[in-house]
Design a protein around this motif. Sequence first.
Motif: not given
Length: 579
Positions: A245-254, A271-275
């Motif tokens: 989900t979107d929250s997983d993408l937030k985790t790897i944004s770095g 929303s997830g793509i924004s990360y």
Amino acid sequence: MGGICSRKQNQPVIEDGVCRAVSRRYGKSSSSKWLTNSSFRPTVEQPPGGAGTCPSLLELCIYKICQSIDKYSSFSMLPRDVSQQIFNELVCSNSLTDVSLEAFRDCALEDIGLGEYPDVKDSWMGVISSQGSSLLSVDLSGSEVTDSGLALLKGCSNLQALAYNYCDHVSEQGLKHISGLSNLTSLSFKRSDAISAEGMRAFSGLLNLEKLDLERCSAIHGGFVHLKGLKKLKSLNVRCCRCITDSDLKTISGLIDLNELQLSNCNITDSGISYLKGLHKLRMLNLEGCNVTASCLQSISALVALAYLNLNRCSLSDEGCDKFSGLTNLKVLSLGFNEITDACLMYLKGLTSLESLNLDSCKIGDEGLANLAGLTLLKNLELSDTEVGSNGLRHLSGLKNLESLNLSFTLVTDSGLKRLSGLTSLKSLNLDARQITDAGLAAITSLTGLTHLDLFGARISDSGANHLKYFKNLQSLEICGGGLTDAGVKNIKDLVCLTWLNISQNCNLTNKSLELISGLTALVSLNVSNSRITNEGLQHLKPLKNLRSLTLESCKVTASEIRKLQSDALPNLVSFRPE
């Protein structure tokens, strides 16, 4: 001793597609996907070196050793590269057994490629692990190796690549055994339900990891937290993981070194793509089948290095498509099966680096193609199932680099095909449409470089088939409109480069047709379904020693006779119907 001969060469990985897409309107039999499957290993029938080719002394020795493998108890005294070649040949010929494997103990092999090999289990791991620090890559995909077997790899400290795809015998406990393999750069666990969020903790210490493949792993949501420290990670594949989900993408944004991210059919939204906006090195992004709209292009437009973008089967409409104009480094763009129209295409006219464009099943018409006229680097253009007609093809006449063009199920007629006559770089042309006739085939005879021609639904008669003589380079031909008889097949018999031939649905073909094509010895796949072929005609296929797939459905042919043919004359035949 060197690794100069030990690494296997020319082994492409099929990622996004198969050799040929299956039309949604016609059910074509005999899929070509199996032709690239690693599980196909022809038996050793003859010494190395083809007709007129003299094999090297080393090749002859390896062949002879493999033919009498039971005589040898150990190869550990041989140069490593020689042992590696013997091992590879045994695997390729499906001749490696529990007994013969033992001869490779302590041989310092570098590559153990046993993906999809039958009966690989824990008892094999002792020999595999005995290669020690020399071992660089292991493929155990589809094996029965368990946690205990994986534990034995701990001593292979220099292991760089490990593939354990489609395996159901590992647990979170087993994954801990690979946590110490700090030199791993590539790790693949496709379609493994055992890979859980907690199990991914074992990956957190693999600081040199550059490629991670978790395709179709259904329980990894929340596990990306363990990837945050993998700063060298360049490629991450989680296709078909609906749990993501979107929250997983937030985790790897770095993970700013990522240059390839495969997210097709994940539960990702705009929303997830924004990360992902900070991943400025990202060159490949696959979002096919995700719940995104054109609004995600606002975030994607920040990915200035992007060269490959797949938005097939998303929920795109024209609104928001203006952001495409900023992606000037794109080389591959897939927009198939979306609700976009000609209005969207005006924002593509500045993407002059494009080499491949997929507009399959979009609401595109003739006027929209005017925006593609300046994309002179285009090599591949997919227009299947669009509203493009003959008039629109005038906009393509200047695309001199075009190598592949799909016009199946469009409104293009025979007269329109004349506008393609100048596209002499074309190698693949799909004209699967009922309105294409003999006249259309006559209009493209200048395209002598074609290697693939699909006329599956076209209405080609014996007279029209006479034009096939101009296409001497054809490797793949489908001509299934029902108008061919044995007289038409005479025009196919001289296309000696053919490896793929589909002349099914021509109900008047007889055994004479099989006799006519018996000289096409390069054929790998043959489909003559829905014809008047009988068991007696099968004898004409005996010279086709390279044949791997034979389809004769709805013919007067029995499976038992095909098996007899397989046994007596066609040892490489691995797929046939009826079966």
